[in-house]
Design a protein around this motif. Structure first.
Motif, PDB file in Angstrom:
ATOM      1  N   ARG A  18      67.221  40.439  75.968  1.00 26.15           N
ATOM      2  CA  ARG A  18      68.070  41.595  75.767  1.00 26.15           C
ATOM      3  C   ARG A  18      69.434  41.081  76.127  1.00 26.15           C
ATOM      4  O   ARG A  18      69.712  40.384  77.102  1.00 26.15           O
ATOM      5  CB  ARG A  18      67.775  42.643  76.678  1.00 26.15           C
ATOM      6  CG  ARG A  18      66.511  43.411  76.214  1.00 26.15           C
ATOM      7  CD  ARG A  18      65.949  44.390  77.083  1.00 26.15           C
ATOM      8  NE  ARG A  18      66.978  45.413  77.730  1.00 26.15           N
ATOM      9  CZ  ARG A  18      67.077  45.843  78.751  1.00 26.15           C
ATOM     10  NH1 ARG A  18      66.628  45.328  79.813  1.00 26.15           N
ATOM     11  NH2 ARG A  18      68.219  46.423  79.091  1.00 26.15           N
ATOM     12  N   VAL A  45      67.384  42.541  67.820  1.00 24.71           N
ATOM     13  CA  VAL A  45      67.512  42.057  69.298  1.00 24.71           C
ATOM     14  C   VAL A  45      68.158  43.376  69.980  1.00 24.71           C
ATOM     15  O   VAL A  45      69.182  44.068  69.463  1.00 24.71           O
ATOM     16  CB  VAL A  45      68.643  41.243  69.014  1.00 24.71           C
ATOM     17  CG1 VAL A  45      68.969  40.698  70.389  1.00 24.71           C
ATOM     18  CG2 VAL A  45      68.205  39.803  68.151  1.00 24.71           C
ATOM     19  N   GLN A  46      67.529  43.602  71.313  1.00 25.76           N
ATOM     20  CA  GLN A  46      68.031  44.885  71.998  1.00 25.76           C
ATOM     21  C   GLN A  46      69.223  44.518  72.624  1.00 25.76           C
ATOM     22  O   GLN A  46      69.255  43.516  73.333  1.00 25.76           O
ATOM     23  CB  GLN A  46      67.034  45.241  72.979  1.00 25.76           C
ATOM     24  CG  GLN A  46      65.690  45.620  72.168  1.00 25.76           C
ATOM     25  CD  GLN A  46      64.985  46.228  73.388  1.00 25.76           C
ATOM     26  OE1 GLN A  46      65.098  47.266  74.019  1.00 25.76           O
ATOM     27  NE2 GLN A  46      63.802  45.533  73.337  1.00 25.76           N
ATOM     28  N   TYR A  47      70.329  45.188  72.281  1.00 25.11           N
ATOM     29  CA  TYR A  47      71.638  44.722  72.986  1.00 25.11           C
ATOM     30  C   TYR A  47      72.178  46.273  73.513  1.00 25.11           C
ATOM     31  O   TYR A  47      71.794  47.300  73.205  1.00 25.11           O
ATOM     32  CB  TYR A  47      72.495  44.229  71.895  1.00 25.11           C
ATOM     33  CG  TYR A  47      72.983  45.054  70.864  1.00 25.11           C
ATOM     34  CD1 TYR A  47      72.296  45.115  69.619  1.00 25.11           C
ATOM     35  CD2 TYR A  47      74.065  45.916  71.068  1.00 25.11           C
ATOM     36  CE1 TYR A  47      72.452  45.883  68.514  1.00 25.11           C
ATOM     37  CE2 TYR A  47      74.546  46.659  69.872  1.00 25.11           C
ATOM     38  CZ  TYR A  47      73.748  46.544  68.663  1.00 25.11           C
ATOM     39  OH  TYR A  47      74.134  47.591  67.474  1.00 25.11           O
ATOM     40  N   THR A  48      73.137  45.806  74.438  1.00 29.22           N
ATOM     41  CA  THR A  48      74.014  46.951  74.907  1.00 29.22           C
ATOM     42  C   THR A  48      75.543  46.587  74.663  1.00 29.22           C
ATOM     43  O   THR A  48      75.792  45.497  75.075  1.00 29.22           O
ATOM     44  CB  THR A  48      73.779  47.314  76.288  1.00 29.22           C
ATOM     45  OG1 THR A  48      72.344  47.707  76.306  1.00 29.22           O
ATOM     46  CG2 THR A  48      74.536  48.239  77.083  1.00 29.22           C
ATOM     47  N   LEU A  49      76.176  47.558  74.152  1.00 36.38           N
ATOM     48  CA  LEU A  49      77.722  47.172  73.870  1.00 36.38           C
ATOM     49  C   LEU A  49      78.472  47.897  74.647  1.00 36.38           C
ATOM     50  O   LEU A  49      78.561  49.129  75.023  1.00 36.38           O
ATOM     51  CB  LEU A  49      77.899  47.910  72.342  1.00 36.38           C
ATOM     52  CG  LEU A  49      79.201  47.663  71.908  1.00 36.38           C
ATOM     53  CD1 LEU A  49      79.718  46.093  71.419  1.00 36.38           C
ATOM     54  CD2 LEU A  49      79.482  48.542  70.609  1.00 36.38           C
ATOM     55  N   PRO A  51      82.412  48.389  75.527  1.00 38.13           N
ATOM     56  CA  PRO A  51      84.011  48.150  75.151  1.00 38.13           C
ATOM     57  C   PRO A  51      84.838  47.869  76.469  1.00 38.13           C
ATOM     58  O   PRO A  51      84.842  48.750  77.409  1.00 38.13           O
ATOM     59  CB  PRO A  51      84.727  49.370  74.537  1.00 38.13           C
ATOM     60  CG  PRO A  51      83.658  50.350  74.905  1.00 38.13           C
ATOM     61  CD  PRO A  51      82.376  49.825  75.236  1.00 38.13           C
ATOM     62  N   GLU A  64      78.381  46.740  87.061  1.00 38.87           N
ATOM     63  CA  GLU A  64      77.361  47.708  86.916  1.00 38.87           C
ATOM     64  C   GLU A  64      76.161  47.171  86.116  1.00 38.87           C
ATOM     65  O   GLU A  64      75.178  47.629  86.512  1.00 38.87           O
ATOM     66  CB  GLU A  64      77.856  48.876  86.109  1.00 38.87           C
ATOM     67  CG  GLU A  64      78.691  49.684  86.925  1.00 38.87           C
ATOM     68  CD  GLU A  64      79.657  50.741  85.856  1.00 38.87           C
ATOM     69  OE1 GLU A  64      79.535  50.470  84.653  1.00 38.87           O
ATOM     70  OE2 GLU A  64      80.342  51.370  86.416  1.00 38.87           O
ATOM     71  N   HIS A  65      76.444  46.389  85.230  1.00 38.83           N
ATOM     72  CA  HIS A  65      75.001  45.983  84.560  1.00 38.83           C
ATOM     73  C   HIS A  65      74.514  44.611  84.812  1.00 38.83           C
ATOM     74  O   HIS A  65      73.515  44.187  84.256  1.00 38.83           O
ATOM     75  CB  HIS A  65      75.636  45.849  82.877  1.00 38.83           C
ATOM     76  CG  HIS A  65      75.997  47.077  82.312  1.00 38.83           C
ATOM     77  ND1 HIS A  65      77.172  47.628  82.235  1.00 38.83           N
ATOM     78  CD2 HIS A  65      75.140  48.076  81.370  1.00 38.83           C
ATOM     79  CE1 HIS A  65      77.313  48.622  81.466  1.00 38.83           C
ATOM     80  NE2 HIS A  65      76.085  49.076  81.290  1.00 38.83           N
ATOM     81  N   GLN A  68      70.758  44.103  85.193  1.00 37.71           N
ATOM     82  CA  GLN A  68      69.540  44.354  84.212  1.00 37.71           C
ATOM     83  C   GLN A  68      69.829  43.349  83.043  1.00 37.71           C
ATOM     84  O   GLN A  68      68.746  43.527  82.259  1.00 37.71           O
ATOM     85  CB  GLN A  68      70.198  45.800  83.642  1.00 37.71           C
ATOM     86  CG  GLN A  68      69.906  47.161  84.399  1.00 37.71           C
ATOM     87  CD  GLN A  68      71.146  47.592  84.521  1.00 37.71           C
ATOM     88  OE1 GLN A  68      71.977  47.814  83.592  1.00 37.71           O
ATOM     89  NE2 GLN A  68      71.408  48.733  85.543  1.00 37.71           N
ATOM     90  N   PHE A  69      70.730  42.428  83.176  1.00 40.82           N
ATOM     91  CA  PHE A  69      70.746  41.679  81.853  1.00 40.82           C
ATOM     92  C   PHE A  69      70.911  40.039  82.447  1.00 40.82           C
ATOM     93  O   PHE A  69      71.599  39.896  83.353  1.00 40.82           O
ATOM     94  CB  PHE A  69      71.908  41.860  80.841  1.00 40.82           C
ATOM     95  CG  PHE A  69      71.824  43.343  80.128  1.00 40.82           C
ATOM     96  CD1 PHE A  69      72.567  44.401  80.921  1.00 40.82           C
ATOM     97  CD2 PHE A  69      71.082  43.218  78.999  1.00 40.82           C
ATOM     98  CE1 PHE A  69      72.310  45.500  79.998  1.00 40.82           C
ATOM     99  CE2 PHE A  69      71.072  44.358  78.477  1.00 40.82           C
ATOM    100  CZ  PHE A  69      71.695  45.522  78.879  1.00 40.82           C
TER     101      PHE A  69
END
Lengths: 616, 215
Positions: A18, A45-49, A51, A64-65, A68-69
């Motif tokens: 991810r 593919v699991q992603y988070t976007l 901006p 913040e993220h 998790q990644f």
């Protein structure tokens, strides 16, 4: 480190994981993001976007993220600063950076594990050699303490001691020379900022490598490249080369059309190469409006003056277009006039001193009604992203991102309307600045400040619009002035950013020359000036990143008599890759031809003075 | 006129939009039942009188009252049945935990353990709607468990055949952390976009926190 095999070392690594995508707020980044999203969706593919529009947002989002990644992809942000220092990631975090900002920070280049640069190495990178910059901390403690030698003669000991001292002095001197050389090398390397190959093209290349390229992705790559050209981020030579590369792809994608038996349906996107006029949005506007509001023609014909208006009429008469036709919408013009329009305009333009009226570009058709040039889409998306009507920055980002999909044509048309408004406002502001002589020479540079109450000043608070305005203003000014020396000066422009906080945005544009290589030195200058005057400045935009510096001390507000909250100076930044929030009014080198900083209104004048002294 | 109250009950449901459950009109139902009781009693007395004194002219009146009684019954049964259908749809729409606003609209909760069929067909007994809902829920759960081998199959997911395993969603409001199946979590902030397995997102899409992005 540079990634050599994009597929093995980047795509296959993230394919099973991810990932978190940080995307900067410019059109090229949006296009690269769309291409990558399409690839990821194809492969699940699991992603988070997320901006991001500046360093602070990037840092906050990262904090913040980061739990998790493990894999992070940064698009159009992060290559020109020391990422590891700014973000302070964990040991296992891996960053893939696909960024057009140059020069690439040396720490990013030589970091072996955590930072992987998705940058083609045939770009002129000129990274200094490893040995010139880094030096293993050898033991300078060359155990000189051999005094405790057993049974040696005192005289021998003394000679040995002298030898040791001599050796140490030599080493120290060598070290000092090495450090001086290192400073020079780094200064040369990081002096100017510029841009490399478009991120969208890099992503398209990756897709092509995996044979997963679609015509949609090709179109996004084209839009990304055109964005670089519209914002003057790359040289003409590079643009033409890249257009050639993309043209090969276009012919590969479109050869199917020529075979009548397997003709594509009308609704499919058909991309074609065009050698089209340089007028902005002319097919969605009237020809007259487009001629008035494109910087190129407006500057050459000097349309802000009465004399210029007459020249425009002469120009149109020379081309042979009746005024009534020219003033109505382009689509409703007579077909007979539209047939040879480009050639006729080019011919007349040559007579009026506009030699580059036509430019190589691409257009896309789908359906019976929708035809767009690449520059149209660039203007539309840029206006959507920077329009003040949407609340927060991320709302406009999502609007702009959506408008690039083929299913959201209504958003694209809305963007076109906003772009028309923006272009008109730009030209009117330029006309008023030139007519009221707002552009003054400060010695080593020209300076212009927008007043708080200027109409449409809210449209120019974002960096891209302001830099577009500044560049056009400089071009128009160069065409309008008779002073030879002024033609070679750079421009510093200021516009009010936020009335409550009393800040201004400042932009620095390098001088207008024919053979400009689009390298901007203002970043450094701004930083230095800001440092010197202790102004409270914020280098938040990615272009200023090189001079992003953290100064913990708070400066007391200086006594300022006349503060115009308009000018934000882009300062010069010349500290290489030192992370931090610089409380300086200097402008950073903007990777493209401008440096942008935000500055407190009160600090403006002293910042300006410092800049003048610095540059003269 | 007779049966007007019952008509009003039916009209009330007819006016409610598809899928909405208006509040249980206990008052109206009670009035209808009282009317039915009154009619029945009048009929009883008239029938006795007609039998004993052989008055044939009462027969049309009796017939008329009988028709109204039947009509009232039909209307109330229709009202209650329609409500039950809507409650059943709620289970499929919202899952096994109903929002409290909806629960409020249902009638009193009496946890009788009468058989489900009788609750379905004898609405006059006022056994609670909640009760019916709970039993329907249980019955559905038993059924789902019986499918698909050991684990059971959740048939309330994927009401329309899905086109892909993963969907692209955009977050409309700040939600916080959201756990994905392999234990890691995703932070849902406003305007961030995610590419997640479809079945995980459906709940949040229905609640309006995520938005499916079609490209």
């Amino acid at each position: 480190m540079f990634v050599s095999d994009f597929r093995k070392e980047f795509y296959e690594v993230v394919q099973s994981q991810r990932v978190l995508l940080f995307v900067a707020s410019d059109v090229d980044a949006l296009c690269a993001c769309k291409i990558l999203q399409a690839l990821f969706q194809c492969d699940h593919v699991q992603y988070t976007l997320v901006p991001v529009s500046g360093w602070q947002e990037l840092e906050t989002a990262f904090l913040e993220h980061k739990e998790q990644f493990r894999y992070f992809i940064l698009i159009n942000c992060g290559s020109n600063v020391d990422l590891l220092d700014i973000l302070q990631p964990d040991e296992e975090a891996v960053f893939f950076v696909c960024d057009t900002h140059r020069p690439v920070n040396v720490v990013n280049v030589y970091s072996d594990t955590q930072i992987r640069l998705l940058i083609k190495q045939d770009d002129d990178l000129e990274v200094p050699a490893y040995e010139d910059i880094f030096r293993d901390e050898e033991e300078d403690e060359e155990h000189s303490g051999n005094e405790g030698d057993e049974g040696s003669e005192p005289s021998e000991k003394r000679t040995r001691l002298e030898e040791e001292i001599a050796a140490q002095t030599l080493k120290r001197r060598q070290r000092r020379e090495w450090e001086a050389r290192r400073r020079d090398v780094l200064f040369d390397y990081e002096q100017y900022e510029y841009h490399g190959t478009s991120a969208a093209m890099v992503m398209f290349d990756l897709a092509w490598l995996m044979s997963k390229d679609l015509s949609d992705m090709l179109w996004w790559a084209i839009v990304g490249l055109t964005d670089q050209w519209v914002q003057d981020k790359i040289t003409q030579v590079k643009y033409v080369t890249d257009v050639g590369v993309l043209q090969r792809h276009v012919s590969r994608h479109s050869h199917r059309r020529e075979d009548e038996a397997h003709a594509l349906s009308v609704d499919c996107a058909r991309i074609s190469f065009e050698y089209d006029l340089r007028l902005a949005l002319y097919q969605h506007w009237s020809l007259h409006d487009s001629l008035c509001n494109t910087c190129y023609t407006a500057a050459r014909l000097q349309l802000w003056s009465l004399h210029g208006q007459k020249r425009l009429q002469e120009f149109l008469a020379d081309v042979g277009l009746p005024l009534k036709q020219v003033k109505q919408k382009f689509q409703s013009m007579d077909v007979s006039l539209k047939e040879n329009l480009r050639e006729m305009i080019e011919e007349s333009a040559n007579k009026f001193g506009m030699k580059d009226m036509r430019v190589q570009t691409f257009s896309v058709h789908f359906g019976f009604k929708h035809k767009f040039l690449a520059s149209d889409v660039v203007f539309a998306t840029m206006s959507l992203m920077e329009s003040p009507e949407h609340g927060s920055g991320t709302d406009s980002f999502t609007q702009a991102l959506d408008s690039l999909s083929r299913g959201n044509l209504d958003k694209l048309y809305h963007g076109l309307e906003l772009a028309k408004r923006q272009l008109r406002a730009t030209q009117q502001t330029i006309a008023s600045c030139l007519c009221t002589n707002l552009v003054v020479s400060q010695g080593p540079f020209l300076y212009c400040a927008l007043m708080e109450g200027t109409p449409d000043v809210a449209l120019f608070s974002k960096p891209a619009s302001l830099s577009l305005l500044s560049r056009h203003l400089l071009k128009s000014f160069v065409c309008s002035t008779k002073n030879r020396r002024c033609k070679l000066l750079p421009l510093v422009m200021a516009a009010p950013l936020s009335a409550e906080q009393g800040t201004v945005t400042m932009v620095g544009i390098p001088p207008e020359t024919d053979s400009s290589d689009r390298k901007n030195f203002f970043g450094r200058a701004f930083e230095k000036a800001a440092e010197g005057t202790n102004s409270r400045a914020l280098h938040n935009h990615f272009d200023l990143s090189a001079s992003w510096r953290r100064s913990p001390q708070q400066q007391p507000p200086p006594p300022i008599s006349d503060l115009r909250p308009e000018v934000v100076l882009a300062g010069w930044q010349d500290t290489p890759a030192s992370p931090g929030w610089g409380l300086q009014g200097g402008a950073a080198w903007l990777p493209h031809a401008q440096a942008v900083i935000e500055l407190k209104a009160e600090d403006r004048s002293k910042f300006l003075d410092a800049l003048v002294t610095l540059l003269s | 006129m007779f049966c007007e109250k019952a008509m009003e009950l039916v009209r009330e449901l007819h006016r409610a939009a598809e899928g909405r459950l208006p509040a249980f009109n206990e008052d109206g139902l009670r009035q209808v039942l009282e009317e039915m009781k009154a009619l029945y009693e009048q009929n009883q007395s008239d029938v006795n009188e007609a039998k004993s004194s052989g008055r044939g002219d009462l027969i049309p009146t009796i017939k008329f009252r009988h028709c109204s009684l039947l009509r009232n019954q039909r209307c109330t049964v229709a009202y209650l049945y329609d409500r039950l259908l809507r409650i059943r749809a709620l289970r499929w729409e919202y899952g096994s935990v109903l929002p409290s606003a909806l629960r409020f609209h249902m009638s009193a909760e009496e946890y009788n353990s009468e058989c489900q069929d009788s609750a379905f067909l004898c609405p006059e007994s006022h056994s609670g709607k909640m009760d019916w809902f709970n039993r329907y829920k249980k019955s559905l759960a038993t059924y789902m468990r019986s499918l698909g081998g050991d684990e059971g199959l959740d048939i309330t997911q994927d009401m329309k055949p899905p086109k892909s395993l993963y969907i692209e969603v955009r977050c409309l409001k700040d939600y916080g952390e959201f756990e994905v199946e392999d234990g890691t979590s995703v932070l849902l902030k406003k305007n961030s976009q995610h590419f997640l397995p479809r079945w995980k997102c459906e709940q949040l899409i229905r609640q309006g926190i995520l938005e499916h992005v079609l490209s």
